[in-house]
Design a protein around this motif. Structure first.
Motif, PDB file in Angstrom:
ATOM      1  N   SER A  76       0.834  -1.199   0.000  1.00  0.00           N
ATOM      2  CA  SER A  76       0.000   0.000   0.000  1.00  0.00           C
ATOM      3  C   SER A  76       0.876   1.259   0.000  1.00  0.00           C
ATOM      4  O   SER A  76       0.516   2.263  -0.611  1.00  0.00           O
ATOM      5  CB  SER A  76      -1.039  -0.009   1.132  1.00  0.00           C
ATOM      6  N   ALA A  77       2.067   1.189   0.631  1.00  0.00           N
ATOM      7  CA  ALA A  77       2.997   2.323   0.561  1.00  0.00           C
ATOM      8  C   ALA A  77       3.532   2.471  -0.863  1.00  0.00           C
ATOM      9  O   ALA A  77       3.646   3.588  -1.391  1.00  0.00           O
ATOM     10  CB  ALA A  77       4.152   2.124   1.548  1.00  0.00           C
ATOM     11  N   ALA A  79       1.962   1.591  -3.565  1.00  0.00           N
ATOM     12  CA  ALA A  79       0.857   2.111  -4.374  1.00  0.00           C
ATOM     13  C   ALA A  79       0.763   3.626  -4.228  1.00  0.00           C
ATOM     14  O   ALA A  79       0.621   4.352  -5.216  1.00  0.00           O
ATOM     15  CB  ALA A  79      -0.458   1.452  -3.966  1.00  0.00           C
ATOM     16  N   ARG A  80       0.851   4.109  -2.982  1.00  0.00           N
ATOM     17  CA  ARG A  80       0.816   5.556  -2.746  1.00  0.00           C
ATOM     18  C   ARG A  80       1.919   6.257  -3.549  1.00  0.00           C
ATOM     19  O   ARG A  80       1.673   7.254  -4.232  1.00  0.00           O
ATOM     20  CB  ARG A  80       1.016   5.813  -1.241  1.00  0.00           C
ATOM     21  N   ILE A  83       1.306   6.183  -7.375  1.00  0.00           N
ATOM     22  CA  ILE A  83       0.266   7.141  -7.759  1.00  0.00           C
ATOM     23  C   ILE A  83       0.854   8.551  -7.812  1.00  0.00           C
ATOM     24  O   ILE A  83       0.613   9.312  -8.753  1.00  0.00           O
ATOM     25  CB  ILE A  83      -0.932   7.054  -6.786  1.00  0.00           C
ATOM     26  N   ASN A  84       1.677   8.890  -6.821  1.00  0.00           N
ATOM     27  CA  ASN A  84       2.294  10.217  -6.804  1.00  0.00           C
ATOM     28  C   ASN A  84       3.296  10.400  -7.941  1.00  0.00           C
ATOM     29  O   ASN A  84       3.327  11.444  -8.589  1.00  0.00           O
ATOM     30  CB  ASN A  84       2.982  10.465  -5.453  1.00  0.00           C
ATOM     31  N   ARG A  92      -2.643   8.643 -14.533  1.00  0.00           N
ATOM     32  CA  ARG A  92      -3.418   8.226 -13.396  1.00  0.00           C
ATOM     33  C   ARG A  92      -3.251   6.708 -13.262  1.00  0.00           C
ATOM     34  O   ARG A  92      -3.148   6.004 -14.254  1.00  0.00           O
ATOM     35  CB  ARG A  92      -4.878   8.577 -13.651  1.00  0.00           C
ATOM     36  N   VAL A  93      -3.205   6.241 -12.010  1.00  0.00           N
ATOM     37  CA  VAL A  93      -2.921   4.826 -11.760  1.00  0.00           C
ATOM     38  C   VAL A  93      -4.119   4.169 -11.094  1.00  0.00           C
ATOM     39  O   VAL A  93      -4.692   4.711 -10.151  1.00  0.00           O
ATOM     40  CB  VAL A  93      -1.683   4.670 -10.838  1.00  0.00           C
ATOM     41  N   MET A  94      -4.498   3.014 -11.579  1.00  0.00           N
ATOM     42  CA  MET A  94      -5.496   2.203 -10.916  1.00  0.00           C
ATOM     43  C   MET A  94      -4.774   0.996 -10.322  1.00  0.00           C
ATOM     44  O   MET A  94      -3.887   0.432 -10.952  1.00  0.00           O
ATOM     45  CB  MET A  94      -6.551   1.718 -11.903  1.00  0.00           C
TER      46      MET A  94
END
Lengths: 336, 336
Positions: A76-77, A79-80, A83-84, A92-94
């Protein structure tokens, strides 16, 4: 009958190119024009078609990040950060998770699931090297592999030096005077690269220090979870000669192991020192705070986005491996 | 020029309907035919167009889950459960984060970002009730709101009873003999529903027990993070009369607060009892383990998927509010 770009252009009395520019967010449209087009878009409930956009521009502006489990803090880190990093490139990231489903992973990599949704995929797979090699025809979708698989030359790859990272963790335990050093995270099956590489680093650090490798001190973990860390540590502590330090292949394993050590009535680091890998935020606030090998998810994310966007622009780029740095972080769980 | 369905059909010498059936995964295609079509798809690098599929079937099979921060454990657990619940309905979920960006949230809700990518959206927004009401024309995309906003009658909504959840946590602290009970998580601005509702529950529990409300004991938190929990708890402990218990509006705040209590040389629960909200896994392994009000993310996910799929099938369904259950979980951090 859904409204088309042409409908919007006619109603707004502008060219189709202008509507397209507004939809794509290009800035060289006057604010007045932009406002008029947006009003008509609202009025007609026009929904820009990303695939039509893709056919015009060759891009949808969407990337996919695929991870095994979205609720593992490391992922999850990551992913954050992805995305940034993507936002800086206008993407944009899904985020999608495979849930340890090898079939779904294979479909993604071989392109059976190919759609025009995404311009590229960042993929942190569980599949083994053997499985990767089995795939006869990789998809033509730009893909960057994340994680610690061996570089097979067919995909871009952002990885850490796993052997070295594990070696550094164990060398730190040895330097602080520990001699019976256990490892949690080995895999019963020798198919995954990460546990193999971390086991190699663990064993090389012991060998260099002249410490015998005791197979009873290497515990497998099916998942890198708190529950598996707890279970493995409890088994280690129940052995006749218990370890004086534990190297966990992930911080999450270490969180479970720490709780098992306390439940056995022992102290950290006095009785048992403990170190993980990842540097998840939880380890900075836990008691004791957790020593770890920090993996730079922001760096991994930036490199992966740079590679995938380069490949989107230039599909024939030769695949490259990028090695992300790691750093030993000493906290209370191994302090003298 | 990308290959079309027609190109594939001609090369494979089958009907366009057969290609479409293979692409859609329908089973009533012979294995031999299926194999031939897939080979041509590979050869031509044909990418099925999800929007074309959508125009034929009315569905893309994709849902979006939009959360403020993907690396907050509550949201990543929710994402895991939503992905699992959607799979049972044949939907795949992509996760997006708004990163506390109100503009992006507003765009999503008003449909400026409308695409044909998704059949529906599950949305856990930060926007305030006032902002929701300001939106003159909600998008026609099926949307289910998650979280603790007040039900405004325009969107389906799966929420918990926030006032009651907070009340239960504080009543538990009072029952265990605490009288100076602080709260961490109030917001400086009165615009968000969650902190308002949790503050109301906190105050009602105190009032019912005849305990005066001391405004110095209510600390704001800009984010529900470990760092903000640490900071707020440190401030509380530095006051002349320190609290004997802290109710944190999230488990993550509580994790930071626990570390601050230890760093101040105090014991949990002896000197200060502590309770959170969410029931994240971290709190089961922390030392001490964290008492909390458990929110049922699996239930929330199932209800949200049931609502959004019902609305996809039946767009004119009247919006409904579903209240998810919560449960007090007593662990070491408030044990007598």
């Amino acid at each position: 009958m859904p409204a088309t770009l042409r409908d919007v252009a006619e109603r707004a009395q502008v060219s189709m190119r202008t509507v397209s520019n507004v939809v794509s967010g290009y800035t060289h449209v006057s604010e007045k024009m932009r406002k008029r087009v947006l009003e008509v878009i609202d009025e007609l409930d026009y929904r820009p078609n990303p695939v039509a956009r893709s056919l015009r521009t060759g891009r949808t502006g969407l990337l996919a990040l695929v991870v095994p489990e979205i609720d593992v803090p490391y992922f999850s880190a990551l992913a954050r950060d992805v995305i940034n990093a993507a936002a800086a490139f206008g993407y944009r990231v899904m985020v999608d998770q495979t849930g340890h489903d090898h079939d779904q992973e294979r479909e993604l990599l071989t392109g059976a699931d190919r759609t025009m949704l995404f311009d590229g995929i960042l993929f942190s797979p569980l599949v083994t090297k053997a499985e990767l090699l089995e795939m006869s025809s990789p998809t033509r979708m730009p893909i960057v592999l994340l994680g610690e698989h061996e570089f097979d030359g067919r995909y871009d790859h952002v990885a850490i030096d796993n052997v070295r990272a594990a070696h550094d963790a164990v060398a730190h335990l040895i330097a602080s005077g520990r001699t019976r050093i256990a490892a949690i995270g080995a895999q019963p099956l020798e198919e995954y690269a990460t546990p193999q590489q971390r086991t190699a680093g663990y064993e090389s650090a012991l060998s260099e220090a002249g410490i015998d490798i005791d197979p009873r001190l290497a515990k497998p973990a099916a998942h890198y979870s708190r529950a598996d860390g707890y279970r493995a540590a409890a088994e280690l502590l129940a052995q006749s000669r218990r370890p004086d330090a534990i190297f966990c292949f992930s911080d999450l394993l270490a969180m479970g192991a720490m709780r098992a050590i306390f439940d056995a009535g022992l102290s950290i680091p006095e009785d048992v020192a403990i170190i993980g890998v990842d540097d998840i935020e939880e380890g900075r606030y836990s008691r004791p705070s957790l020593s770890t090998v920090s993996l730079d998810t922001a760096f991994i994310a930036e490199q992966a986005i740079a590679r995938v966007t380069a490949r989107i622009d230039e599909p024939e780029l030769p695949p490259r491996e990028v090695v992300a740095p790691h750093a030993l972080v000493v906290r209370e769980s191994t302090a003298h």
